[in-house]
Design a protein around this motif. Structure first.
Motif, PDB file in Angstrom:
ATOM      1  N   LEU A 155       2.429  10.166  11.762  1.00 32.13           N
ATOM      2  CA  LEU A 155       2.639  11.498  12.347  1.00 32.13           C
ATOM      3  C   LEU A 155       3.983  12.112  11.955  1.00 32.13           C
ATOM      4  N   ALA A 156       4.742  11.432  11.115  1.00 31.68           N
ATOM      5  CA  ALA A 156       6.107  11.870  10.770  1.00 31.68           C
ATOM      6  C   ALA A 156       6.105  13.287  10.201  1.00 31.68           C
ATOM      7  N   PRO A 157       6.925  14.168  10.794  1.00 31.29           N
ATOM      8  CA  PRO A 157       6.989  15.545  10.310  1.00 31.29           C
ATOM      9  C   PRO A 157       7.928  15.733   9.118  1.00 31.29           C
ATOM     10  N   ASN A 158       8.803  14.738   8.893  1.00 32.71           N
ATOM     11  CA  ASN A 158       9.748  14.850   7.785  1.00 32.71           C
ATOM     12  C   ASN A 158      10.151  13.457   7.304  1.00 32.71           C
ATOM     13  N   ALA A 159      10.892  13.422   6.217  1.00 32.36           N
ATOM     14  CA  ALA A 159      11.268  12.145   5.606  1.00 32.36           C
ATOM     15  C   ALA A 159      12.186  11.323   6.504  1.00 32.36           C
ATOM     16  N   GLY A 160      13.072  11.958   7.242  1.00 37.99           N
ATOM     17  CA  GLY A 160      13.985  11.222   8.117  1.00 37.99           C
ATOM     18  C   GLY A 160      13.246  10.452   9.193  1.00 37.99           C
ATOM     19  N   VAL A 161      12.267  11.085   9.814  1.00 39.03           N
ATOM     20  CA  VAL A 161      11.464  10.414  10.837  1.00 39.03           C
ATOM     21  C   VAL A 161      10.654   9.287  10.205  1.00 39.03           C
ATOM     22  N   LEU A 162      10.113   9.527   9.019  1.00 36.81           N
ATOM     23  CA  LEU A 162       9.335   8.496   8.328  1.00 36.81           C
ATOM     24  C   LEU A 162      10.201   7.278   8.022  1.00 36.81           C
ATOM     25  N   ILE A 163      11.409   7.490   7.551  1.00 44.59           N
ATOM     26  CA  ILE A 163      12.310   6.374   7.231  1.00 44.59           C
ATOM     27  C   ILE A 163      12.653   5.592   8.498  1.00 44.59           C
ATOM     28  N   ALA A 164      12.960   6.285   9.576  1.00 47.86           N
ATOM     29  CA  ALA A 164      13.269   5.598  10.844  1.00 47.86           C
ATOM     30  C   ALA A 164      12.056   4.821  11.344  1.00 47.86           C
ATOM     31  N   ALA A 165      10.875   5.416  11.237  1.00 42.74           N
ATOM     32  CA  ALA A 165       9.652   4.737  11.677  1.00 42.74           C
ATOM     33  C   ALA A 165       9.358   3.521  10.800  1.00 42.74           C
ATOM     34  N   ALA A 192      10.288  15.223   0.026  1.00 39.92           N
ATOM     35  CA  ALA A 192      11.277  14.137  -0.046  1.00 39.92           C
ATOM     36  C   ALA A 192      11.705  13.908  -1.487  1.00 39.92           C
ATOM     37  N   ASP A 193      13.009  13.710  -1.679  1.00 40.59           N
ATOM     38  CA  ASP A 193      13.516  13.394  -3.006  1.00 40.59           C
ATOM     39  C   ASP A 193      13.385  11.884  -3.272  1.00 40.59           C
ATOM     40  N   LEU A 194      13.810  11.471  -4.462  1.00 45.43           N
ATOM     41  CA  LEU A 194      13.676  10.074  -4.860  1.00 45.43           C
ATOM     42  C   LEU A 194      14.422   9.141  -3.914  1.00 45.43           C
ATOM     43  N   ALA A 195      15.606   9.515  -3.477  1.00 48.45           N
ATOM     44  CA  ALA A 195      16.380   8.665  -2.559  1.00 48.45           C
ATOM     45  C   ALA A 195      15.638   8.459  -1.241  1.00 48.45           C
ATOM     46  N   VAL A 223      10.633   2.816   1.419  1.00 44.28           N
ATOM     47  CA  VAL A 223      10.278   1.427   1.110  1.00 44.28           C
ATOM     48  C   VAL A 223      11.352   0.475   1.634  1.00 44.28           C
ATOM     49  N   ASN A 224      12.612   0.779   1.362  1.00 43.39           N
ATOM     50  CA  ASN A 224      13.701  -0.146   1.690  1.00 43.39           C
ATOM     51  C   ASN A 224      13.945  -0.313   3.182  1.00 43.39           C
ATOM     52  N   VAL A 252       0.807  -1.212   0.000  1.00 38.35           N
ATOM     53  CA  VAL A 252       0.000   0.000   0.000  1.00 38.35           C
ATOM     54  C   VAL A 252       0.846   1.270   0.000  1.00 38.35           C
ATOM     55  N   VAL A 253       2.014   1.222   0.585  1.00 38.75           N
ATOM     56  CA  VAL A 253       2.859   2.413   0.677  1.00 38.75           C
ATOM     57  C   VAL A 253       3.328   2.874  -0.706  1.00 38.75           C
ATOM     58  N   ASN A 254       3.536   1.945  -1.608  1.00 43.63           N
ATOM     59  CA  ASN A 254       3.997   2.313  -2.954  1.00 43.63           C
ATOM     60  C   ASN A 254       3.040   3.279  -3.636  1.00 43.63           C
ATOM     61  N   VAL A 255       1.753   3.118  -3.402  1.00 41.86           N
ATOM     62  CA  VAL A 255       0.759   4.004  -4.000  1.00 41.86           C
ATOM     63  C   VAL A 255       0.859   5.410  -3.418  1.00 41.86           C
ATOM     64  N   ALA A 256       1.224   5.494  -2.159  1.00 47.23           N
ATOM     65  CA  ALA A 256       1.262   6.785  -1.468  1.00 47.23           C
ATOM     66  C   ALA A 256       2.558   7.560  -1.695  1.00 47.23           C
ATOM     67  N   LEU A 257       3.578   6.925  -2.263  1.00 41.18           N
ATOM     68  CA  LEU A 257       4.894   7.578  -2.368  1.00 41.18           C
ATOM     69  C   LEU A 257       4.875   8.950  -3.036  1.00 41.18           C
ATOM     70  N   PRO A 258       4.184   9.150  -4.165  1.00 39.01           N
ATOM     71  CA  PRO A 258       4.194  10.501  -4.748  1.00 39.01           C
ATOM     72  C   PRO A 258       3.630  11.570  -3.807  1.00 39.01           C
ATOM     73  N   HIS A 259       2.582  11.223  -3.080  1.00 35.18           N
ATOM     74  CA  HIS A 259       1.975  12.174  -2.149  1.00 35.18           C
ATOM     75  C   HIS A 259       2.886  12.425  -0.943  1.00 35.18           C
TER      76      HIS A 259
END
Length: 193
Positions: free
Chosen positions: A101-111, A49-52, A58-59, A35-42
């Motif tokens: 609730l992630a405020p930025n990409a770094g928190v999202l990746i860690a979560a 967040a950039d492509l990396a 996901v990774n 399901v996350v793959n669908v949400a990536l552009p948003h």
């Protein structure tokens, strides 16, 4: 010393509860892998967040899930399958809440990495609970139901993701796991041996 064979039958209420619990738990982990793959552009647009960063979104989940899944099974054998399964479901739900609730990409990746740890605890436990609980005559049917419903969950993931992203927003892709866990944990504690 011989160990008595499990006596839970598929036709019993307890058998149906066990299948429901294990399907709910493993469906959370399976849904998140699709399901996350669908949400990536948003996600990228909302968090800048950039492509990396999106690739790591996901990774991070897949790496911790794959890297720790054998450990999760081993912990279940050592400390109790139901206990580790429930810990995994709660861990996964808390990490999902952090993702939502992630405020930025770094928190999202860690979560997402933390979500993978929870998935590694609950996924092997769900199948092991079926193996350990059901009478040998019903075990194949229970595993078939578990894998069939798991496949359905993985297949509907992109549709659910699309609906959530277009409706309440991408954060609900993760927040959806919280009520699923709130349903799964009490059922597991009450009905799973």
């Amino acid at each position: 010393m011989s160990v008595a064979a499990p006596e839970v039958r598929m036709a019993s209420a307890r058998g149906r509860w066990i299948v429901l619990t294990t399907v709910l738990g493993s469906a959370m982990a399976l849904l998140d892998s699709t399901v996350v793959n669908v949400a990536l552009p948003h996600i990228g647009e909302d968090l800048g967040a950039d492509l990396a960063a999106l690739q790591w979104t996901v990774n991070a989940y897949m790496l911790t899930l794959a890297g720790l899944i054998l450990l999760g099974g081993s912990l279940g054998d050592r400390y109790g399958r139901r206990r580790i399964f429930v810990v995994g479901v709660v861990w996964f739900a808390l990490a999902s809440l952090l993702c939502g609730l992630a405020p930025n990409a770094g928190v999202l990746i860690a979560a997402r990495a933390l979500q993978g740890v929870g998935g590694a605890l609950l996924t092997p436990g769900s199948l092991a609970l079926i193996q350990a609980s059901f009478h040998p005559d019903d075990r194949a049917r229970a595993v078939g139901l578990w894998s069939g419903f798991g496949g359905v969950g993985a297949a509907v993931g992109p549709f659910v993701g699309g609906w959530l992203v277009d409706g309440p927003g991408w954060r609900w892709v993760f927040l959806l796991n919280v009520p699923l866990a709130a349903l799964c944990v009490p059922v597991a504690l009450r009905h799973v041996p």
